[in-house]
Write an enzyme that holds these catalytic residues in place. Structure first.
Site: not given
Ligand code: DGL
Length: 265
Positions: A18, A51, A81, A83, A191-193
């Protein structure tokens, strides 16, 4: 491939990456589903967030990480991720036909099937929402539910810092989400965060269903490993190794703590 070779491959790790620590939310789903499997998790925290990077930059960064994971013997790659999946997965698959490459996408299909004709807010990065993959996905399901896409600029970067209890995170969430409070029936965490802050999102939007693609990605990985005959036959005892491009003991401690932390459903 003979049976001995398959046996050998099955014990090799699955490589997961990620832009940072968000992919740990996907990793948790994978180790829950496949507790005997070995994983290497690579967080590109030194380069997060993805992102707001260019597609070209994301492709380059992802390509380097995939090379690293394959160099470590990965038998499959999971792009944890949204993105990076949108920007880079086609190129990764073309460059590495020798391994399964699994990506993640916003859970548009599951929410459309579960909540027909409802108002759905899709939270994701600007890049995920602007790339072609997402447009194709929305076009497929836009007749089945009422989707609103919200680019949550700054949110992944803020989550990347850890400290989910601080007041400034709630302030950021209020500024992004207040216009939708009481006006949406469910949210897609694209988004995985974001699954790390489910409770905080509900504190603004109310107690509504939140959908993410983690569990579906884990099931897809298992299907691919089974199909290729490389699923680790062990029922338990899989190992997880954490690697971060921000290579400090403090960062790795944060990754491990987040991996151990229970997340609200
Ligand atoms: N974790 C990522 C996602 O799923 C992106 C977060 C980022 O780096 O902007 O999109």
């Amino acid at each position: 491939m003979n049976e001995d070779e398959k046996m050998d491959i099955s014990t090799r790790p699955v490589g997961v990456f990620d832009s940072g620590l968000g992919g740990i939310t996907v990793l948790k789903e994978m180790t829950r589903l496949m507790p005997g499997e070995n994983f290497i998790f690579y967080g590109d925290s030194a380069n997060a967030p993805y992102g707001e990077k260019t597609t070209q930059q994301i492709r380059q960064l992802s390509g380097r990480i995939v090379d690293y994971l394959l160099g470590r013997g990965a038998k499959a790659i999971v792009v944890a991720c949204n993105t990076a999946t949108s920007a880079a997965i086609t190129g990764i698959r073309a460059a590495h036909p020798e391994v399964p490459v699994i990506g993640i996408e916003p859970a548009i299909k599951p929410v459309a099937l579960a909540m027909p004709h409802k108002r759905i807010l899709v939270m994701a990065t600007q890049n995920t929402l602007s790339l072609r993959k997402y447009h194709a996905l929305i076009e497929k399901y836009e007749d089945q539910a009422d989707f609103t896409s919200l680019a949550c600029t700054g949110l992944a970067a803020r989550i990347e810092q850890g400290r989910f209890e601080d007041e400034d995170l709630m302030e950021l969430l209020h500024s992004l989400l207040d216009p939708y409070a009481g006006k949406v029936d469910a949210v897609v965490l694209g988004c995985t965060h974001y699954p790390f802050i489910r409770r905080q999102i509900r504190a603004v939007l109310g107690d509504i269903p939140l959908y993410d693609g983690g569990a579906g990605t884990a099931r897809e990985l298992r299907r691919e490993l089974e199909a290729g005959g490389t699923l680790n036959p062990a029922a338990l005892g899989g190992r997880v190794e954490f690697v971060s491009s921000r290579n400090t003991e403090e960062e790795l401690r944060l990754y491990r703590a987040l991996y151990e932390m229970p997340i609200e459903a």
